[in-house]
Each structure stands twice: as structure tokens, then as C-alpha cells.
Design a protein around this motif. Sequence first.
Motif, PDB file in Angstrom:
ATOM      1  N   GLY A   1      37.009  18.723  68.212  1.00 26.26           N
ATOM      2  CA  GLY A   1      38.113  19.371  67.524  1.00 26.26           C
ATOM      3  C   GLY A   1      38.247  18.951  66.079  1.00 26.26           C
ATOM      4  N   TRP A   2      39.193  19.599  65.423  1.00 26.40           N
ATOM      5  CA  TRP A   2      39.516  19.294  64.028  1.00 26.40           C
ATOM      6  C   TRP A   2      40.872  18.595  63.943  1.00 26.40           C
ATOM      7  CZ3 TRP A   2      37.290  23.946  65.563  1.00 26.40           C
ATOM      8  CH2 TRP A   2      36.056  24.280  64.998  1.00 26.40           C
ATOM      9  N   GLY A   3      41.252  17.884  65.002  1.00 22.77           N
ATOM     10  CA  GLY A   3      42.564  17.253  65.051  1.00 22.77           C
ATOM     11  C   GLY A   3      42.667  16.022  64.184  1.00 22.77           C
ATOM     12  N   ALA A   4      43.895  15.488  64.120  1.00 23.14           N
ATOM     13  CA  ALA A   4      44.207  14.353  63.252  1.00 23.14           C
ATOM     14  C   ALA A   4      43.323  13.151  63.571  1.00 23.14           C
ATOM     15  CB  ALA A   4      45.679  13.980  63.398  1.00 23.14           C
ATOM     16  N   LEU A   5      42.959  12.437  62.525  1.00 18.92           N
ATOM     17  CA  LEU A   5      42.142  11.241  62.657  1.00 18.92           C
ATOM     18  C   LEU A   5      42.978  10.009  62.971  1.00 18.92           C
ATOM     19  CD1 LEU A   5      39.826  11.833  59.567  1.00 18.92           C
ATOM     20  CD2 LEU A   5      39.201  12.113  61.964  1.00 18.92           C
ATOM     21  N   ASP A   6      44.275  10.082  62.721  1.00 21.41           N
ATOM     22  CA  ASP A   6      45.151   8.938  62.946  1.00 21.41           C
ATOM     23  C   ASP A   6      46.593   9.414  62.978  1.00 21.41           C
ATOM     24  OD1 ASP A   6      46.025   9.222  60.191  1.00 21.41           O
ATOM     25  OD2 ASP A   6      44.209   8.157  59.607  1.00 21.41           O
ATOM     26  N   ASN A   7      47.502   8.488  63.216  1.00 24.16           N
ATOM     27  CA  ASN A   7      48.914   8.835  63.282  1.00 24.16           C
ATOM     28  C   ASN A   7      49.543   9.034  61.907  1.00 24.16           C
ATOM     29  OD1 ASN A   7      49.539   8.900  66.148  1.00 24.16           O
ATOM     30  ND2 ASN A   7      48.944   6.752  66.141  1.00 24.16           N
ATOM     31  N   LEU A   8      48.752   8.893  60.849  1.00 22.69           N
ATOM     32  CA  LEU A   8      49.222   9.191  59.501  1.00 22.69           C
ATOM     33  C   LEU A   8      49.030  10.661  59.175  1.00 22.69           C
ATOM     34  CD1 LEU A   8      47.703   6.084  57.686  1.00 22.69           C
ATOM     35  CD2 LEU A   8      50.031   6.374  58.516  1.00 22.69           C
ATOM     36  N   GLY A   9      48.365  11.385  60.087  1.00 22.93           N
ATOM     37  CA  GLY A   9      48.204  12.827  59.907  1.00 22.93           C
ATOM     38  C   GLY A   9      46.966  13.245  59.136  1.00 22.93           C
ATOM     39  N   ARG A  10      46.060  12.317  58.838  1.00 27.67           N
ATOM     40  CA  ARG A  10      44.829  12.706  58.142  1.00 27.67           C
ATOM     41  C   ARG A  10      44.028  13.658  59.015  1.00 27.67           C
ATOM     42  NH1 ARG A  10      40.766   9.167  57.001  1.00 27.67           N
ATOM     43  NH2 ARG A  10      41.204   8.088  58.942  1.00 27.67           N
ATOM     44  N   ARG A  11      43.554  14.738  58.423  1.00 26.97           N
ATOM     45  CA  ARG A  11      42.777  15.739  59.158  1.00 26.97           C
ATOM     46  C   ARG A  11      41.351  15.795  58.622  1.00 26.97           C
ATOM     47  NH1 ARG A  11      45.441  19.784  62.140  1.00 26.97           N
ATOM     48  NH2 ARG A  11      47.406  18.931  62.925  1.00 26.97           N
ATOM     49  N   PRO A  12      40.369  15.964  59.496  1.00 23.42           N
ATOM     50  CA  PRO A  12      38.985  16.122  59.044  1.00 23.42           C
ATOM     51  C   PRO A  12      38.729  17.545  58.572  1.00 23.42           C
ATOM     52  CG  PRO A  12      39.050  16.327  61.398  1.00 23.42           C
ATOM     53  CD  PRO A  12      40.468  16.020  60.966  1.00 23.42           C
ATOM     54  N   ASP A  13      37.753  17.708  57.722  1.00 16.71           N
ATOM     55  CA  ASP A  13      37.353  19.054  57.312  1.00 16.71           C
ATOM     56  C   ASP A  13      36.287  19.602  58.257  1.00 16.71           C
ATOM     57  OD1 ASP A  13      37.128  21.311  55.342  1.00 16.71           O
ATOM     58  OD2 ASP A  13      35.082  20.517  55.183  1.00 16.71           O
ATOM     59  N   LYS A  14      35.504  18.702  58.842  1.00 17.51           N
ATOM     60  CA  LYS A  14      34.380  19.125  59.673  1.00 17.51           C
ATOM     61  C   LYS A  14      34.610  18.724  61.133  1.00 17.51           C
ATOM     62  CE  LYS A  14      31.275  18.937  55.720  1.00 17.51           C
ATOM     63  NZ  LYS A  14      30.147  18.259  55.059  1.00 17.51           N
ATOM     64  N   LEU A  15      34.053  19.527  62.018  1.00 16.89           N
ATOM     65  CA  LEU A  15      34.248  19.335  63.458  1.00 16.89           C
ATOM     66  C   LEU A  15      33.798  17.947  63.890  1.00 16.89           C
ATOM     67  CD1 LEU A  15      35.039  20.726  66.173  1.00 16.89           C
ATOM     68  CD2 LEU A  15      32.607  21.291  66.423  1.00 16.89           C
ATOM     69  N   ARG A  16      34.641  17.311  64.707  1.00 18.29           N
ATOM     70  CA  ARG A  16      34.290  16.018  65.273  1.00 18.29           C
ATOM     71  C   ARG A  16      34.194  16.133  66.788  1.00 18.29           C
ATOM     72  NH1 ARG A  16      34.478  11.929  61.745  1.00 18.29           N
ATOM     73  NH2 ARG A  16      34.705  10.339  63.383  1.00 18.29           N
ATOM     74  N   GLU A  17      33.399  15.254  67.387  1.00 20.25           N
ATOM     75  CA  GLU A  17      33.230  15.246  68.830  1.00 20.25           C
ATOM     76  C   GLU A  17      33.512  13.852  69.370  1.00 20.25           C
ATOM     77  OE1 GLU A  17      29.206  16.508  69.360  1.00 20.25           O
ATOM     78  OE2 GLU A  17      28.340  14.590  68.735  1.00 20.25           O
ATOM     79  N   LEU A  18      33.818  13.799  70.641  1.00 15.46           N
ATOM     80  CA  LEU A  18      34.259  12.549  71.236  1.00 15.46           C
ATOM     81  C   LEU A  18      33.839  12.495  72.696  1.00 15.46           C
ATOM     82  CD1 LEU A  18      36.144  10.001  70.912  1.00 15.46           C
ATOM     83  CD2 LEU A  18      37.996  11.460  71.726  1.00 15.46           C
ATOM     84  N   PHE A  19      33.368  11.338  73.108  1.00 16.86           N
ATOM     85  CA  PHE A  19      33.012  11.103  74.500  1.00 16.86           C
ATOM     86  C   PHE A  19      34.026  10.115  75.078  1.00 16.86           C
ATOM     87  CE2 PHE A  19      29.295  12.662  72.431  1.00 16.86           C
ATOM     88  CZ  PHE A  19      28.653  13.434  73.375  1.00 16.86           C
ATOM     89  N   VAL A  20      34.656  10.509  76.178  1.00 20.15           N
ATOM     90  CA  VAL A  20      35.700   9.688  76.780  1.00 20.15           C
ATOM     91  C   VAL A  20      35.456   9.582  78.283  1.00 20.15           C
ATOM     92  CG1 VAL A  20      37.488  10.107  75.045  1.00 20.15           C
ATOM     93  CG2 VAL A  20      37.180  11.747  76.913  1.00 20.15           C
TER      94      VAL A  20
END
Length: 275
Positions: free
Chosen positions: A155-174
Motif C-alpha cells: 500500500g501507499w499508507g502512512a510510514l509512521d504516526n506522524l502521517g508521512r506518506r510514501p510516493d511509491k508503493l511499499r510491500e510488507l510481509f507479516v
Amino acid sequence: MVSEKEIIVAAAVFVVALISQGEGIMGGREAAPHSRPYMASIQVPEGEHMKHVCGGFVVADQWVMTAAHCQPNGQDGRKVVLGVHSLSEPEETKQTFEILEFHTHPNFDLSNYDNDIALIKLDRPFVASEAVKAVGFLRAGGTNPTTDEEVETAGWGALDNLGRRPDKLRELFVDVFSPDECGDSDHFGSKFTSNMMCAHRVCPKPCTKPFRKEDTCDGDSGGPLLYNSTVVGITSNGGKKCGQLRKPGIYTIVSHYTEWIDNTMTPQPAAEESS
């Protein structure tokens, strides 16, 4: 001599930097461009530009699946963008669509986000390419991942609780979190229902300390949770802050909604006129 004010400012900058470094989609990495061609960006007008507000994923030639809470106040000029990696850069692969229909599950409960699933009908079928393709989703009777099994999201969701948003798609393994624990009083309690699964990553395998928890965050809602390349969940909700140890990401279990999905996406025959 350094003034007291300068010391306070420097300390604040340090704290912000410390928070920002470890809490990204929270954690994760930038995805390879267009390696997830099913991803959709739902955007709303903001001045002369469009702003990403939620994710989604393509499930058929004119249909995108997302979370019901991504459409709280009507369409409001929302558009769906497919074939996108960078939200800001011009990309020939991008296809932009008006929303023809938005179908929210009739039993969606805003108080606890139960049945948090919706379907968007685009104003036209997408043009299939290497950057835009549908993804399969688990149907009723299929096998969902169990506790500690690895799943993936993007997703393109926030990187932290400060609200920073990425410009490029990020992926995550959980990792899938125990549903019994997720529903206990130390976690989500009665808010957690049988239509939900929890997932996060407290420490990667092999675990190397120190490590900050990885999780989805604001703006990732509506995106897919995949297991063995098949969508099994929709990013729904979590705690008031992202990355909290006792508030794993919550995902709607897609296989619970096969009948509703099929009925929504299948054109209903017109009623015959009585003679």
C-alpha cells in the motif's frame, strides 16, 4: 554557548527522526515497480490534484475490491487509479477511472468495522497489461492461513504516526496472529469478530534485535492481504496508532463473503413484464 531553546529543538528533531526511522507501511520496503499489478489507488480531489486515501485491488475486468470504510461520505469526486507505482510521477501505465457504482456490504458495522468489505464498479473495463491485472481471491471452502503463517500486503499508507506518506508503493510481509489472543481483553476484545484475522510482525525471522514492529497503517486500508499469491484478507483497521504491540493490523476475511461478491458482480436479469 548553546541556548536552552536550541537544546529543546535539537531534542525534538532527534525524537522525530527516531520515530520515523523504524515505523514504516510501518517497516516493509519499496515494491518493485508494477510487481503487484492488481493494486489500486483510490483518490479524492485536493485542490488541483488528487490525493491517495485508500487502497484496493482488481478482481475482475471492471471491479475493484476494497474496504467499506473507505467510502464513508459518498463518492466526493473519488477516482480509481490502476497501473500506478509512483503517486506523483507520470507513468504511461496509469489508467484512471470514474466510480460507476460503490457497493458496501449491507452488514458493515462502523462501530467495530465488522464486514468491512466493498466492491467498486469502474466506469469501464480496464485494459490488461503487465502493469494492470486481476488477482484471485479465496472463496468459501478455501483454506485460510493459520497462526504464525506468513502473509503479505502492500500500500501507499502512512510510514509512521506522524502521517508521512510514501510516493511509491511499499510491500510488507507479516505473520498471522492468534485469533484467540487478538480477541482477548488485552488486544481488541469484543471488537474482534469471526470475520476478521490479525497480522503483524514483531520480529523478522531470524529475529535480530533491536527491531520495531511492522504493520499496516493509515492509507493502507482496502489493500489486499495475500497468502500463496491469493487474496485472503482486506486491510481494515487496527489501533488508534499504528505499530502498537497489542494492536495488530485487522483484516477482513474475504472467503466469508463469496455469495455476496458473486451476487454483486453478476448482472441481475431484468424482471419480465406481466402480460
